[in-house]
Design an enzyme around this catalytic site. Structure first.
Site, PDB file in Angstrom:
ATOM      1  N   ASN A 142      28.504  32.905  34.655  1.00  0.00           N
ATOM      2  CA  ASN A 142      28.330  31.626  33.969  1.00  0.00           C
ATOM      3  C   ASN A 142      26.877  31.201  34.143  1.00  0.00           C
ATOM      4  O   ASN A 142      26.473  30.833  35.246  1.00  0.00           O
ATOM      5  CB  ASN A 142      29.294  30.600  34.588  1.00  0.00           C
ATOM      6  CG  ASN A 142      29.059  29.194  34.085  1.00  0.00           C
ATOM      7  OD1 ASN A 142      28.383  28.984  33.080  1.00  0.00           O
ATOM      8  ND2 ASN A 142      29.616  28.212  34.793  1.00  0.00           N
ATOM      9  N   LYS A 154      25.434  28.661  32.937  1.00  0.00           N
ATOM     10  CA  LYS A 154      25.283  27.190  32.917  1.00  0.00           C
ATOM     11  C   LYS A 154      24.113  26.781  32.002  1.00  0.00           C
ATOM     12  O   LYS A 154      23.850  27.445  31.012  1.00  0.00           O
ATOM     13  CB  LYS A 154      25.101  26.664  34.341  1.00  0.00           C
ATOM     14  CG  LYS A 154      26.156  27.182  35.306  1.00  0.00           C
ATOM     15  CD  LYS A 154      26.181  26.406  36.590  1.00  0.00           C
ATOM     16  CE  LYS A 154      27.143  27.072  37.560  1.00  0.00           C
ATOM     17  NZ  LYS A 154      27.526  26.189  38.653  1.00  0.00           N
ATOM     18  N   HIS A 203      35.653  23.879  33.226  1.00  0.00           N
ATOM     19  CA  HIS A 203      34.814  24.065  34.427  1.00  0.00           C
ATOM     20  C   HIS A 203      34.688  22.721  35.145  1.00  0.00           C
ATOM     21  O   HIS A 203      34.616  21.665  34.511  1.00  0.00           O
ATOM     22  CB  HIS A 203      33.442  24.599  34.009  1.00  0.00           C
ATOM     23  CG  HIS A 203      32.629  25.058  35.174  1.00  0.00           C
ATOM     24  ND1 HIS A 203      31.940  24.177  35.982  1.00  0.00           N
ATOM     25  CD2 HIS A 203      32.418  26.293  35.693  1.00  0.00           C
ATOM     26  CE1 HIS A 203      31.329  24.871  36.949  1.00  0.00           C
ATOM     27  NE2 HIS A 203      31.604  26.154  36.794  1.00  0.00           N
ATOM     28  N   GLU A 251      32.282  21.279  36.449  1.00  0.00           N
ATOM     29  CA  GLU A 251      31.119  20.453  36.061  1.00  0.00           C
ATOM     30  C   GLU A 251      31.425  19.682  34.783  1.00  0.00           C
ATOM     31  O   GLU A 251      30.960  18.550  34.602  1.00  0.00           O
ATOM     32  CB  GLU A 251      29.882  21.351  35.903  1.00  0.00           C
ATOM     33  CG  GLU A 251      29.370  21.798  37.277  1.00  0.00           C
ATOM     34  CD  GLU A 251      28.613  23.105  37.277  1.00  0.00           C
ATOM     35  OE1 GLU A 251      28.258  23.617  36.200  1.00  0.00           O
ATOM     36  OE2 GLU A 251      28.379  23.633  38.383  1.00  0.00           O
ATOM     37  N   GLU A 260      38.380  27.873  41.237  1.00  0.00           N
ATOM     38  CA  GLU A 260      37.046  27.520  41.702  1.00  0.00           C
ATOM     39  C   GLU A 260      37.120  26.233  42.528  1.00  0.00           C
ATOM     40  O   GLU A 260      37.058  25.128  41.963  1.00  0.00           O
ATOM     41  CB  GLU A 260      36.122  27.292  40.503  1.00  0.00           C
ATOM     42  CG  GLU A 260      35.975  28.517  39.619  1.00  0.00           C
ATOM     43  CD  GLU A 260      34.622  28.514  38.937  1.00  0.00           C
ATOM     44  OE1 GLU A 260      33.888  29.483  39.117  1.00  0.00           O
ATOM     45  OE2 GLU A 260      34.297  27.535  38.250  1.00  0.00           O
ATOM     46  N   GLY A 266      28.219  26.341  43.866  1.00  0.00           N
ATOM     47  CA  GLY A 266      26.795  26.050  43.995  1.00  0.00           C
ATOM     48  C   GLY A 266      26.383  25.536  45.358  1.00  0.00           C
ATOM     49  O   GLY A 266      25.283  25.018  45.520  1.00  0.00           O
ATOM     50  N   SER A 295      30.230  30.315  44.899  1.00  0.00           N
ATOM     51  CA  SER A 295      29.240  30.959  45.771  1.00  0.00           C
ATOM     52  C   SER A 295      29.535  32.437  46.031  1.00  0.00           C
ATOM     53  O   SER A 295      29.376  32.925  47.154  1.00  0.00           O
ATOM     54  CB  SER A 295      29.105  30.179  47.087  1.00  0.00           C
ATOM     55  OG  SER A 295      28.660  28.855  46.822  1.00  0.00           O
TER      56      SER A 295
END
Ligand code: PEP
Length: 255
Positions: free
Chosen positions: A10, A12, A96, A98, A168, A174, A214
């Site tokens: 991904n 991003k 996702h 985010e 996730e 991250g 991660s």
């Protein structure tokens, strides 16, 4: 038999068109011989066309990072399933964390987006996962169960054959803090068993459940050795061709 693993990157909101074409070209030269796993990268919308051109004839598939559920219409700024297909996508990441955190994505909008993707023949990579406070208060299983139930509401067992799930944990995205492989396995196994109860053995056994959070070259083999981990969704480490290629290589070794 375990399903064929998928290692997905991904990107991003990173990489302009020229930067994306450089990364895709480098990746193509590094991973074209790896056939033991499926590989997908999800560049930003603006780089889909150029990356698709570069990856033509390579084993790397392309995904988008989001989708809108309508086919076309007055929806300024949105991108539909037919547009993604025409741009060369075969996958799309949906829900996702985010997008849930910054753009108001809900289980209900995720559900509509998955429907649009499946209806158009795109493979949705549906992201679920708990926040740190939810984990600490013992809500991990209830959170992912709700995300799965509401996100996949109305889907038949047949539809689920075209779906990939990505677990996730939000606290691992991250942050450099990977879930232990035991923590990930526990949630993957829980989710597969929910799908088994709803759709039967054959759908559950064929379902690909990716881990994301991660993932690095150093930890992927251990994760891949777990019974219910069928690949990875990689953020930061997919932005460097050498490290993403190392993740794929080490994932294959961990099988
Ligand atoms: C992601 O964005 O899906 C992700 C897992 O990011 P990272 O690998 O950087 O934690």
């Amino acid at each position: 038999m375990k399903p064929k693993p998928l290692i997905a990157g991904n990107w991003k909101m990173y990489k302009t068109g020229p930067q994306a074409s450089e990364l895709a070209s480098r990746l193509k030269s590094l991973v074209s011989d790896f056939t033991e796993v499926d590989i997908m990268i999800a560049p930003p919308f603006t780089a889909l066309g150029v990356v698709a051109e570069i990856l033509k004839g390579s084993p790397i598939d392309i995904g988008a990072q989001d989708i809108f559920w309508e086919t076309e219409g007055p929806y300024t700024g949105e991108i539909s399933a037919p547009m993604l297909k025409a741009a060369g996508c075969s996958y799309v990441i949906i829900g996702h964390s985010e997008r849930r955190q910054y753009f108001g994505e809900t289980n209900q909008s995720v559900n509509r987006k998955i429907k649009a993707a499946v209806g158009a023949g795109l493979v949705p990579v549906v992201c679920v996962g708990e926040s740190e406070s939810e984990r600490e208060s013992g809500q991990t299983f209830s959170v992912v169960q709700k995300q799965l139930e509401e996100g996949l509401k109305g889907f038949s067992a047949g539809d689920l054959r075209a779906v990939v799930i990505a677990y996730e944990p939000v606290w691992a995205i991250g942050t450099g803090r990977t879930a232990t492989r035991e923590q990930a396995q526990e949630v993957h196994s829980f989710m597969r068993n929910r799908i088994r109860a709803a759709c039967g053995n054959s759908v559950a056994n064929a379902l690909r459940i990716l881990y994301g959070g991660s993932v690095k070259p150093e930890n992927i083999a251990g994760l891949m050795a777990m019974e219910d981990i069928n690949g990875a969704l990689v953020g930061g480490a997919s932005l460097d061709a050498e490290s993403f290629a190392a993740i794929i290589r080490n994932a294959i070794e961990g099988l």
